[in-house]
Design a protein around this motif. Structure first.
Motif, PDB file in Angstrom:
ATOM      1  N   LEU A  50      -5.978  -7.040   4.233  1.00  0.00           N
ATOM      2  CA  LEU A  50      -6.483  -7.610   2.862  1.00  0.00           C
ATOM      3  C   LEU A  50      -5.502  -8.655   2.458  1.00  0.00           C
ATOM      4  N   ARG A  51      -4.340  -8.448   2.545  1.00  0.00           N
ATOM      5  CA  ARG A  51      -3.049  -9.339   2.147  1.00  0.00           C
ATOM      6  C   ARG A  51      -3.439 -10.752   2.796  1.00  0.00           C
ATOM      7  N   LYS A  52      -3.681 -10.596   4.091  1.00  0.00           N
ATOM      8  CA  LYS A  52      -3.908 -11.874   4.987  1.00  0.00           C
ATOM      9  C   LYS A  52      -5.407 -12.564   4.694  1.00  0.00           C
ATOM     10  N   GLU A  53      -6.458 -11.633   4.460  1.00  0.00           N
ATOM     11  CA  GLU A  53      -7.614 -12.245   4.214  1.00  0.00           C
ATOM     12  C   GLU A  53      -7.735 -12.712   2.907  1.00  0.00           C
ATOM     13  N   LEU A  54      -7.346 -12.146   1.575  1.00  0.00           N
ATOM     14  CA  LEU A  54      -7.413 -12.283   0.371  1.00  0.00           C
ATOM     15  C   LEU A  54      -6.280 -12.625  -0.253  1.00  0.00           C
ATOM     16  N   PRO A  55      -5.528 -13.685   0.357  1.00  0.00           N
ATOM     17  CA  PRO A  55      -4.277 -13.455  -0.396  1.00  0.00           C
ATOM     18  C   PRO A  55      -3.991 -13.854  -2.097  1.00  0.00           C
ATOM     19  N   GLY A  56      -3.394 -13.245  -2.759  1.00  0.00           N
ATOM     20  CA  GLY A  56      -3.071 -13.679  -4.097  1.00  0.00           C
ATOM     21  C   GLY A  56      -4.405 -13.028  -4.763  1.00  0.00           C
ATOM     22  N   LYS A  57      -5.371 -12.412  -4.116  1.00  0.00           N
ATOM     23  CA  LYS A  57      -6.551 -12.020  -5.091  1.00  0.00           C
ATOM     24  C   LYS A  57      -6.542 -10.546  -5.492  1.00  0.00           C
ATOM     25  N   LEU A  58      -5.648  -9.789  -4.789  1.00  0.00           N
ATOM     26  CA  LEU A  58      -5.818  -8.439  -5.084  1.00  0.00           C
ATOM     27  C   LEU A  58      -4.477  -7.901  -5.220  1.00  0.00           C
ATOM     28  N   GLN A  59      -4.370  -6.756  -6.052  1.00  0.00           N
ATOM     29  CA  GLN A  59      -3.217  -5.859  -6.190  1.00  0.00           C
ATOM     30  C   GLN A  59      -3.392  -4.690  -5.424  1.00  0.00           C
ATOM     31  N   LEU A  60      -2.634  -4.529  -4.397  1.00  0.00           N
ATOM     32  CA  LEU A  60      -2.888  -3.419  -3.432  1.00  0.00           C
ATOM     33  C   LEU A  60      -1.939  -2.162  -3.884  1.00  0.00           C
ATOM     34  N   VAL A  61      -2.500  -1.075  -3.999  1.00  0.00           N
ATOM     35  CA  VAL A  61      -1.714   0.044  -4.217  1.00  0.00           C
ATOM     36  C   VAL A  61      -1.957   1.251  -3.042  1.00  0.00           C
ATOM     37  N   ILE A  62      -1.085   1.862  -2.549  1.00  0.00           N
ATOM     38  CA  ILE A  62      -1.421   2.935  -1.487  1.00  0.00           C
ATOM     39  C   ILE A  62      -0.766   4.231  -2.229  1.00  0.00           C
ATOM     40  N   TRP A  63      -1.423   5.081  -1.911  1.00  0.00           N
ATOM     41  CA  TRP A  63      -0.915   6.700  -2.337  1.00  0.00           C
ATOM     42  C   TRP A  63      -1.003   7.446  -1.111  1.00  0.00           C
ATOM     43  N   ASP A  64       0.203   8.329  -0.797  1.00  0.00           N
ATOM     44  CA  ASP A  64       0.016   9.138   0.233  1.00  0.00           C
ATOM     45  C   ASP A  64       0.618  10.585  -0.325  1.00  0.00           C
ATOM     46  N   LYS A  65      -0.020  11.375   0.207  1.00  0.00           N
ATOM     47  CA  LYS A  65       0.382  12.970  -0.340  1.00  0.00           C
ATOM     48  C   LYS A  65       1.764  13.343   0.505  1.00  0.00           C
ATOM     49  N   ALA A  66       1.947  12.710   1.467  1.00  0.00           N
ATOM     50  CA  ALA A  66       3.070  13.121   2.336  1.00  0.00           C
ATOM     51  C   ALA A  66       4.422  12.467   1.716  1.00  0.00           C
ATOM     52  N   LYS A  67       5.513  12.753   2.306  1.00  0.00           N
ATOM     53  CA  LYS A  67       6.974  12.198   1.934  1.00  0.00           C
ATOM     54  C   LYS A  67       7.291  10.733   2.384  1.00  0.00           C
ATOM     55  N   GLY A  68       6.439  10.384   3.333  1.00  0.00           N
ATOM     56  CA  GLY A  68       6.829   9.050   4.114  1.00  0.00           C
ATOM     57  C   GLY A  68       5.635   8.560   4.708  1.00  0.00           C
ATOM     58  N   ALA A  69       5.783   7.295   5.381  1.00  0.00           N
ATOM     59  CA  ALA A  69       4.740   6.768   6.310  1.00  0.00           C
ATOM     60  C   ALA A  69       4.195   7.282   7.522  1.00  0.00           C
ATOM     61  N   GLY A  70       3.140   7.031   7.770  1.00  0.00           N
ATOM     62  CA  GLY A  70       2.810   7.197   9.366  1.00  0.00           C
ATOM     63  C   GLY A  70       1.453   8.191   9.597  1.00  0.00           C
ATOM     64  N   GLY A  71       1.206   9.260   8.682  1.00  0.00           N
ATOM     65  CA  GLY A  71       0.216  10.302   8.877  1.00  0.00           C
ATOM     66  C   GLY A  71       0.451  10.718  10.206  1.00  0.00           C
ATOM     67  N   ARG A  72      -0.553  10.659  11.159  1.00  0.00           N
ATOM     68  CA  ARG A  72      -0.581  11.172  12.381  1.00  0.00           C
ATOM     69  C   ARG A  72       0.089  10.400  13.558  1.00  0.00           C
ATOM     70  N   MET A  73       0.648   9.346  12.938  1.00  0.00           N
ATOM     71  CA  MET A  73       1.706   8.466  13.865  1.00  0.00           C
ATOM     72  C   MET A  73       2.760   8.677  13.020  1.00  0.00           C
ATOM     73  N   SER A  74       3.296  10.144  13.192  1.00  0.00           N
ATOM     74  CA  SER A  74       4.610  10.232  12.468  1.00  0.00           C
ATOM     75  C   SER A  74       5.812  10.522  13.187  1.00  0.00           C
ATOM     76  N   THR A  75       6.770  10.015  12.898  1.00  0.00           N
ATOM     77  CA  THR A  75       7.869  10.148  13.655  1.00  0.00           C
ATOM     78  C   THR A  75       9.067  10.830  12.510  1.00  0.00           C
ATOM     79  N   SER A  76       9.421  12.222  12.875  1.00  0.00           N
ATOM     80  CA  SER A  76      10.240  13.001  12.188  1.00  0.00           C
ATOM     81  C   SER A  76      11.588  12.932  12.607  1.00  0.00           C
ATOM     82  N   ARG A  77      12.445  12.899  11.537  1.00  0.00           N
ATOM     83  CA  ARG A  77      13.919  12.971  11.721  1.00  0.00           C
ATOM     84  C   ARG A  77      14.535  14.446  11.824  1.00  0.00           C
ATOM     85  N   CYS A  78      15.518  14.599  12.547  1.00  0.00           N
ATOM     86  CA  CYS A  78      16.364  15.828  12.717  1.00  0.00           C
ATOM     87  C   CYS A  78      17.230  15.880  11.426  1.00  0.00           C
ATOM     88  N   PRO A  79      17.000  17.403  10.649  1.00  0.00           N
ATOM     89  CA  PRO A  79      17.312  17.504   9.209  1.00  0.00           C
ATOM     90  C   PRO A  79      19.041  17.232   9.436  1.00  0.00           C
TER      91      PRO A  79
END
Ligand code: FAD
Length: 342
Positions: free
Chosen positions: A20-49
């Motif tokens: 969307l940023r590439k297609e409509l530059p400067g036209k949109l305010q993009l907001v992303i919400w995710d319930k998780a603590k970090g990015a990835g969803g099912r493409m998740s990389t987990s850290r050793c505690p």
């Protein structure tokens, strides 16, 4: 400027924001919400505690590029290779069945680095621990409520979570979904499985002749991977990690049980396959209730509009198929629809 909310910081959501940023530059305010603590969803990389440098991919393992998609999505694959986000898989994977002409790419920094790559370039405002619970129509805009915190208004909303999670949303959205659409959404199904991540101290040797192996003769375990070996990154200061995926029948049988109950069952089976494994310093158990799509939305349209004025779309692998190129296809269809309406 239109304010767009993308729900989900997985591959589909991050790619939508990037495109969307590439297609409509400067036209949109993009907001992303995710319930998780970090990015990835099912493409998740987990850290050793106890050692954040030691990581493991708990969901997707590699990008399998078929000859068709190698042509169709060449710019996406080339971009990931050029930025060093992906490189060709060179390690031994026992039992892998590859279709003619397909090839695999791995991610030296973990599979979530693909999602982070797109998020970074999207310029979107990304908020984690924002669990969407309700979507209502209010004065020609979408009022989106989350589990904690104030509701916010948006001109358009894109939902990228697994379809059953879309159907769980409350508020006006539940009434706006047409009965025929609801019936089609209810046909979308997913497999379920568990993933176990085992983290080891630096210097530990995992003595097996492969980087990953598909297991066909065990009722519980389907796949074992020495994660750092698969990614071809063996650093002396960072311990190895292993990911174990269970079979789908095992996942379904134990779906409603607590992870604390299931984890020892998987470890016990693992010890029958690899009897000399050293003791890990940490273990993570992940339940993938919605793992991979077994039945996609009829016709695999990539996205469907749930409402047009204002726009409410849903997409994700449930509308195509469960891999990198399926999500890319969905993101392209979502952006096409948004670009034609905004
Ligand atoms: P998701 O990754 O599920 O993203 C949806 C996001 O929405 C999540 O981050 C979630 O937290 C968020 N969310 C959900 N509900 C809400 C809510 N109410 N409010 C806010 N946020 C919400 N693909 C491959 O290409 N190669 C592989 O080797 C491979 N192996 C896999 C192995 C496993 C075990 C699994 C589980 C998947 C595998 N896949 C693989 C499939 C691939 O991971 C998925 O197709 C892809 O990640 C789906 O991305 P998505 O963005 O559509 O959905």
């Amino acid at each position: 400027m239109s304010r767009i909310l993308i729900v989900g910081a997985g591959l589909t959501g991050s790619l939508c924001a990037y495109l969307l940023r590439k297609e409509l530059p400067g036209k949109l305010q993009l907001v992303i919400w995710d319930k998780a603590k970090g990015a990835g969803g099912r493409m998740s990389t987990s850290r050793c505690p106890s050692d954040p440098n030691c990581t493991v991919d708990l969901g997707a393992q590699y990008i399998t590029v078929t000859p068709d998609y190698a042509r169709k999505h060449k710019t996406f694959h080339d971009d990931l290779l050029a930025h060093g986000i992906c490189k060709p898989l060179s390690a031994v994977v026992e039992g892998m069945v590859m279709k003619d002409g397909s090839r695999n790419l791995v991610t030296p920094q973990g599979i979530s680095s693909i999602v982070k790559h797109y998020l970074k370039q999207s310029g979107a405002d990304v908020f984690y621990e924002h669990h969407v619970t309700q979507i209502n129509l209010q004065g020609g805009k979408w009022q989106v409520c989350r589990r904690s915190g104030s509701p916010e208004n948006f001109d358009a909303v894109v939902l990228t979570m697994p379809v059953p999670q879309i159907l769980q949303l409350q508020g006006d959205i539940a009434k706006l979904i047409k009965e025929s659409q609801r019936q089609q959404l209810e046909t979308v199904s997913y497999s379920s499985r568990y993933a176990l991540g085992l983290f080891y101290e630096a210097g530990t040797q995992i003595d097996v002749p492969w980087a990953a192996k598909y297991i066909t003769d065990n009722p519980c375990i389907r796949f074992i991977c020495i994660d750092n070996k698969k990614r071809n990154v063996e650093s002396s200061g960072i311990g190895p990690s292993i990911v174990v995926h269970t079979s789908v029948p095992f996942g379904i049988k134990h779906l409603e049980e607590e992870k604390e109950v299931v984890q020892p069952l998987i470890l016990k089976e693992l010890s029958t396959i690899l009897s000399h494994l050293p003791q890990p310093i940490d273990i993570k158990c992940q339940k993938w209730r919605y793992s991979q799509v077994t039945e996609a939305f009829p016709g695999c349209p990539g996205q469907i509009p749930l409402h047009t004025e204002p726009l409410l779309l849903c997409g994700g692998d449930g509308f195509t198929h469960s891999n990198f190129d399926g999500c890319t296809e969905s993101a392209l269809r979502i952006v096409e629809m948004l670009a034609s309406r905004l």
